[in-house]
Design an enzyme around this catalytic site. Structure first.
Site, PDB file in Angstrom:
ATOM      1  CG  HIS A   1      -2.163  -0.716   1.135  1.00  0.00           C
ATOM      2  ND1 HIS A   1      -2.791  -1.271   2.231  1.00  0.00           N
ATOM      3  CD2 HIS A   1      -2.949  -1.015   0.073  1.00  0.00           C
ATOM      4  CE1 HIS A   1      -3.905  -1.886   1.843  1.00  0.00           C
ATOM      5  NE2 HIS A   1      -4.011  -1.746   0.538  1.00  0.00           N
TER       6      HIS A   1
ATOM      7  CB  CYS B   1      -2.529   0.477   8.558  1.00  0.00           C
ATOM      8  SG  CYS B   1      -1.394   0.286   7.172  1.00  0.00           S
TER       9      CYS B   1
ATOM     10  CB  SER C   1      32.572 -10.774 -35.852  1.00  0.00           C
ATOM     11  OG  SER C   1      32.815  -9.392 -36.027  1.00  0.00           O
TER      12      SER C   1
ATOM     13  CG  HIS D   1      32.253  -6.549 -38.008  1.00  0.00           C
ATOM     14  ND1 HIS D   1      33.410  -6.934 -37.383  1.00  0.00           N
ATOM     15  CD2 HIS D   1      32.535  -5.406 -38.684  1.00  0.00           C
ATOM     16  CE1 HIS D   1      34.370  -6.057 -37.685  1.00  0.00           C
ATOM     17  NE2 HIS D   1      33.867  -5.127 -38.458  1.00  0.00           N
TER      18      HIS D   1
END
Length: 703
Positions: free
Chosen positions: A168, A264, A635, A638
């Protein structure tokens, strides 16, 4: 002097931990002392009563959590929005709280039954009356926030909770008098923390530690300069004292077992109201439609998870499940987000999954002109690898040159309006670029389970394959290579120098020589070391047959570069008989196009190496065009670049000993890609062996 602030409380006559609906309750069922709980509640009641007015609502047997009256609803003035509890264990509290509010003259608003909202536990008013902070993520739904804004005529600021311990908002967030804020940043996502920081000045923000947070220091009751809480560290009490607050600690350990503390246990029913503030909720909602094999392919789960993970909320409005295995399904889902910014991010990701924003059926794409060459308008739509269509003048246009990380540019030609993916650098003044996410959809194939399972490459949708599956992957790749070759298709190889170092060069040569490769992409290094091996017998100065370093071998690659530069190109060195074998030799002899993209670390470089990055990217794109498969061989640089240039539908196999490279390529989202974590030399050796077993053409075996 007692303040005129009023609170509603409920005595703990029936309080106990009877079930588990939050993490604090786990392990505490029936472990709370009733006598101690009553004692602690009475102390809190008396402390608050010394500073404010307290009203009581009668506790009801069978509803142990009714003591947490903060969840009764949200009160502002004479209006109250009644809670809609998520869990059935608390839903029975609703009529009792509603009765109390009605008996005391409040206007009671009730949310739709299936829309969870848990009152002042998840909605906290700024103490200056400027806006309402509203939490969502665990107990309350984002879609409740527009109702709050409308009914209470106030601006609502949505905050997403991320830590289940703080389920909450009031467990981790406490607005204080004079504009101060006590909160635990770790309970919120980054977007919500940014919103908090934009609304509350740094000198007004009191961020607490986790140690104070788990003692529910934020679950506090504020009455003017008094802050009442379960427990606070000395440092927190000092910080609050410095800005004028007095902390009163009153132990509430029995209630912590159920996940609650001072706040609460109270509901403030007198709240400040700013006269100049009126209804406003930044929550945005849209309805999307998804069609296809939503369950088979896991698309609906991925879509719903994505919405939540990105800070949104959803409601499935319709779901029509396909009745037969080959039938497709359709779903309509309402998506909500705390702001337009978050909604744009969510919708752009859903578009990638093939979702269509229903209102888009009647709206064109938003276009803005390019006013500076090479610069897109703000908020431009970033293209993906998936086939995309945009709506212009009421018609859906297919986007050409589909690729990742581009902009979609519209131009008028003699043949009509054309939409193309363009890199930012290629945008020209006069182009119109798609912005926002309206009028955009991606096209996904609606393949049935049978169609997917009948394809040899279908197993590869699982992503990254481990060492144990290398032979299986090799078998499938071999079949695919034979199929592409026999049908006149195109395979492009992206390779790094590791191919040569691991002894894979001879196998790659075979693939080129025997017609399995129609394009080669790499950098300066693979060509240099390939030719070094085939001219001088070494790679990086290491004898490839004996595996030992050769005296002076560290100079070999430079000697090779110098020799090729003397002839002017690799092709001319081959023609002169200097280069007599190897990958580059086979490419030249078999007219296989290749492109070598240079980098700052390159020696030489070779005359064929393209040191202009933009031109190298263009060469790569030209060779990739029309490819059916791309083999990416050790690679990273690339391979990732090629992955970004390649549209969906092109099969991709990434082989690397480094799992990070493989995962990066697999994460691009294409179901046609697979990663194999293994030695590339071994992979190529197994691949050529498997091709030798395929003695007859692939197409001859298809009936």
């Amino acid at each position: 002097m007692v303040s005129q602030i009023r609170f509603l409380m409920c005595a703990p006559d029936h309080y106990d931990v009877d079930y588990v609906i939050n993490p604090w309750m786990e392990g505490n069922i029936h472990k709370s002392s009733r006598d101690r709980a009553v004692e602690q509640w009475n102390k809190l009641y008396n402390v608050i009563k010394n500073h404010a007015i307290v009203d009581l609502v009668a506790p009801e047997k069978g509803w142990p959590d009714m003591v947490f009256s903060a969840n009764a609803g949200l009160v502002l003035g004479e209006n109250v929005v009644l809670s809609r509890f998520l869990h059935k264990e608390r839903q029975g509290e609703e009529p009792h709280f509603q009765h109390w509010f009605e008996q005391n003259g409040y206007n009671v608003y009730t949310l739709p039954k299936d829309l969870p909202f848990e009152g002042a536990g998840d909605a906290l008013l700024d103490r200056e009356g400027r806006w309402l902070w509203a939490g969502y993520g665990f107990r309350s739904e984002l879609d409740s926030h527009p109702y709050l804004a409308k009914w209470l005529d106030i601006e609502v600021i949505s905050l997403r909770l991320m830590d289940e311990r703080f389920y909450h908002l009031d467990t981790c967030f406490c607005p204080l008098a004079n504009g101060y804020l006590l909160y635990y940043p770790g309970a919120f996502d980054s977007y919500s923390n940014r919103v908090i920081e934009m609304r509350v000045a740094p000198e007004k923000r009191i961020a607490i530690t986790e140690a104070d947070a788990v003692n529910f220091a934020c679950n506090a009751v504020n009455v003017e300069s008094i802050v009442i809480m379960n427990k606070a560290s000395e440092s927190l009490k000092s910080r609050l004292a410095e800005v004028g607050f007095q902390v009163i600690e009153t132990p509430l350990t029995e209630f912590l077992k159920a996940g609650g503390a001072a706040k609460c246990l109270t509901l403030r029913v007198t709240e400040p109201i700013g006269d100049e503030i009126h209804a406003n909720a930044s929550v945005e909602s849209r309805v999307i439609r998804m069609e296809g094999h939503l369950l088979d392919a896991g698309l609906i789960n991925r879509a719903l998870d994505l919405i939540v993970e990105m800070g949104g909320s959803f409601q499935v409005l319709k779901f029509n499940l396909g009745e037969q295995r080959q039938s497709t399904s359709a779903a309509e889902v309402r998506v909500s987000a705390p702001s337009h910014e978050v909604m744009e991010e969510i919708i752009s990701q859903l578009i990638d999954l093939g979702a269509v924003d229903l209102p888009q059926d009647e709206r064109d794409s938003k276009l803005e002109p390019v006013i500076q060459a090479g610069v897109a308008p703000d908020d431009f739509y970033v293209s993906t690898i998936y086939p995309t269509e945009i709506r212009v003048n009421g018609e859906w246009l297919k986007v050409q040159n589909q690729r990742m990380d581009g902009a979609i540019a519209i131009s008028t030609t003699a043949n009509g309006i054309v939409a193309k993916c363009k890199l930012l650098r290629d945008l020209e003044i006069g182009d119109k670029v798609v912005v926002d996410v309206l009028g955009i959809r991606t096209v996904r194939k609606a393949e049935s389970r049978e169609q997917r399972n009948s394809q040899e490459f279908s197993f590869m949708s699982s992503g990254v394959s481990s060492e144990r599956r290398v032979e299986l992957v090799v078998e499938q790749v071999a079949w695919e290579l034979r199929k592409i070759k026999d049908s006149g298709g195109k395979v492009v190889v992206t390779a790094g120098p590791v191919v040569i170092h691991t002894g894979g060069g001879e196998h790659l040569c075979r693939l080129v020589r025997e017609g399995y490769v129609q394009g080669l992409l790499g950098g300066n290094a693979i060509a240099v070391h390939d030719m070094e091996q085939n001219i001088l017998g070494t790679s990086l100065g290491v004898d490839m047959k004996r595996g030992v370093a050769v005296r002076g071998g560290h100079r070999h690659h430079l000697k090779v570069i110098n020799t090729v530069r003397r002839f002017g190109s690799i092709a001319k060195a081959v023609e002169a008989g200097v280069v007599k074998s190897g990958v580059m030799y086979e490419c030249v002899k078999n007219n296989i196009p290749f492109s070598l993209a240079g980098s700052i670390r390159d020696d030489g470089p070779l005359p064929d190496t393209q040191m202009n990055l933009i031109l190298a990217q263009q060469e790569y794109s030209q060779i990739i065009e029309g490819a059916d498969m791309i083999l990416m061989l050790s690679s990273m640089l690339h391979s990732i670049g090629v992955g970004n240039m390649t549209p969906a539908g092109v099969k991709m196999v990434c082989v690397d000993i480094n799992p990070a490279v493989v995962t990066k390529l697999s994460d691009r989202g294409s179901i046609e890609s697979v990663g194999v974590v293994t030695d590339v030399g071994l992979f190529l050796s197994l691949l050529t062996q498997q091709l030798d077993k395929l003695t007859s053409p692939y197409i001859a075996n298809v009936g």
